[in-house]
Scaffold this active site. Structure first.
Site, PDB file in Angstrom:
ATOM      1  N   ASP A  74      38.566  -5.605 -31.753  1.00 44.92           N
ATOM      2  CA  ASP A  74      38.827  -5.974 -30.853  1.00 44.92           C
ATOM      3  C   ASP A  74      40.043  -7.168 -30.505  1.00 44.92           C
ATOM      4  OD1 ASP A  74      37.239  -8.167 -31.545  1.00 44.92           O
ATOM      5  OD2 ASP A  74      37.853  -9.356 -29.416  1.00 44.92           O
ATOM      6  N   GLU A 169      35.207 -11.035 -31.053  1.00 45.70           N
ATOM      7  CA  GLU A 169      35.752 -12.136 -31.912  1.00 45.70           C
ATOM      8  C   GLU A 169      36.434 -13.098 -31.214  1.00 45.70           C
ATOM      9  OE1 GLU A 169      36.939 -14.496 -34.705  1.00 45.70           O
ATOM     10  OE2 GLU A 169      38.199 -13.040 -33.347  1.00 45.70           O
TER      11      GLU A 169
HETATM   12 ZN   LIG Z   1      41.402 -12.362 -35.784  1.00 44.61          ZN
END
Ligand SMILES: [Zn+2]
Length: 405
Positions: A74, A169
């Protein structure tokens, strides 16, 4: 570079405060492509887990520790991240780079010594209207390139490698559904760092603090003596925070901060969201206590208001967990050296999936990727530095197949 350019074109922005996991379905567009590419490389067990992680195995030397490699698919929701048009500035000539989609976005080597030091490199940028996505598609591409190389070059021997490409994340949930038993690695490395040669073994300890201020609404035409405006109280609270210290904009190195990151509300109720950070857990407590004290003072000055403070730990400094496994750091430094780069130990003013994994029992320092200016329209990456990171991964798998020094 071809892999990297292919990956950054896929929109994988995660989203804050989503009810689903992953937070956005589009992240899996890249994850599914990676499963296909892993199969093509020969990692036949590559698959998507029910939570959207890509897991795969490259079998290696029997008896050697299993090495985990982790990167996230992501990109941050903070900066526009859809429709990325990467531009390769081949054999960079040292002049300022004007990004054509928004000519106010300029990469100036005078302001950026890292860029000035990369004359002759191939520099990848966006067109200036979006982030690039080197965070962390550089890490993803480097792991993929290293796996392809190792699969084609079984000699010298390498350790068994387990790969995980995670989601979410950037919204702090990259390891949320990570199953260490399923992963099966004894040591881990995230490829989610930045400058050439850096090995990060420390993160912040992090806490999210939410202050809810409840006032009292009244028609403004007849509010005298009745109205308690939570918007003004929130402004007072934020104005009472330190400015010259304890702020992201005035600190670096090991200095922590208290950072009001979002405010929302109206007369009746206003919520101030803060993030609190420090490398030292004791200082993290002090910073949290400061916020609680300011909230209590606010309520003391205006007893008709109700001020509540909720603090939640987000992740903690991975240093202590990593210090218990010195070979994890020594092997990474050796691999970086074998890739022809001088290792630099550094600390992260932030967190990684590795901080959460280290706390769960998998020591997971963070290796450089060659990307710069993360979460910015002026994000860039050097293809040569990305190559050095991929070479580091190859060497790392080999170092772990050797007897412990
Ligand atoms: Zn990163």
């Amino acid at each position: 570079m071809d892999r990297f350019l292919r990956y950054v074109r896929i929109d994988t922005q995660s989203a804050e405060d989503a009810d689903t996991y992953p937070s956005t379905e589009k992240q899996l567009d890249l994850s599914r492509l990676l499963v296909d590419e892993l199969h093509a490389i020969g990692l036949t067990d590559a698959a998507l887990t029910e939570h959207g992680y890509v897991l795969a195995t490259l079998p290696g030397a029997a008896g050697a520790p299993v090495v985990g490699l982790i990167a996230h698919v992501d990109t941050t929701p903070e900066t526009p991240g859809g429709g990325v048009e990467p531009i390769v500035h081949e054999a960079y000539d040292g002049a300022p780079i004007v990004l054509p989609g928004d000519p106010t976005q300029v990469l100036d080597p005078v302001e950026e010594p890292e860029l000035a030091a990369r004359v002759g490199h191939d520099i990848v940028t966006s067109d200036g209207t979006t982030l690039l996505g080197a965070d962390d598609k550089a890490g993803v591409a480097e792991i993929m390139a290293a796996l392809e190389y190792l699969a084609a070059h079984p000699e010298p021997a390498h350790a068994t490698v387990r790969v995980a490409f995670t989601v979410d994340e950037e919204v702090g949930l990259g390891a949320h559904h990570f199953d260490l038993d399923e992963f099966g690695a004894e040591v881990g490395y995230t490829l989610d760092g930045s400058g050439l040669g850096e090995l990060e073994i420390e993160t912040f300890s992090a806490r999210a603090v939410r202050i809810t201020i409840r006032g009292r609404g009244a028609h403004p035409g007849s509010a005298k003596g009745k109205l308690v405006n939570s918007v003004k109280l929130a402004a007072d609270l934020i104005a009472a925070l330190p400015r010259d210290a304890l702020s992201p904009e005035t600190t670096d190195g090991r200095e922590g901060f208290v950072h009001p990151s979002r405010i929302s509300g109206s007369v009746e109720e206003t919520v101030v969201a803060l993030i609190v950070r420090d490398h030292d857990d004791g200082k993290l407590e002090e910073h949290t206590a400061l916020v609680r004290r300011l909230a209590a003072e606010l309520e003391a000055r205006e007893p008709r208001a109700r001020v509540t403070v909720d603090a939640t730990d987000t992740y903690s400094n991975m240093r202590a967990a990593i210090d218990r496994h010195p070979r994890v750091v020594a092997a990474a430094e050796e691999a970086i050296r074998r890739a022809g780069v001088e290792p630099v130990r550094s600390l992260i003013r932030g967190g990684t999936d590795g901080a959460v994994l280290s706390a769960m029992g998998l020591p997971t320092p963070n290796i450089f990727t060659g990307g710069q200016n993360y979460h910015s329209l002026r994000e860039w990456a050097s293809v040569q530095d990305m190559s050095a990171a991929a070479a580091t991964v190859v060497e790392l798998a080999r170092v772990w197949a050797e007897p412990a020094a």
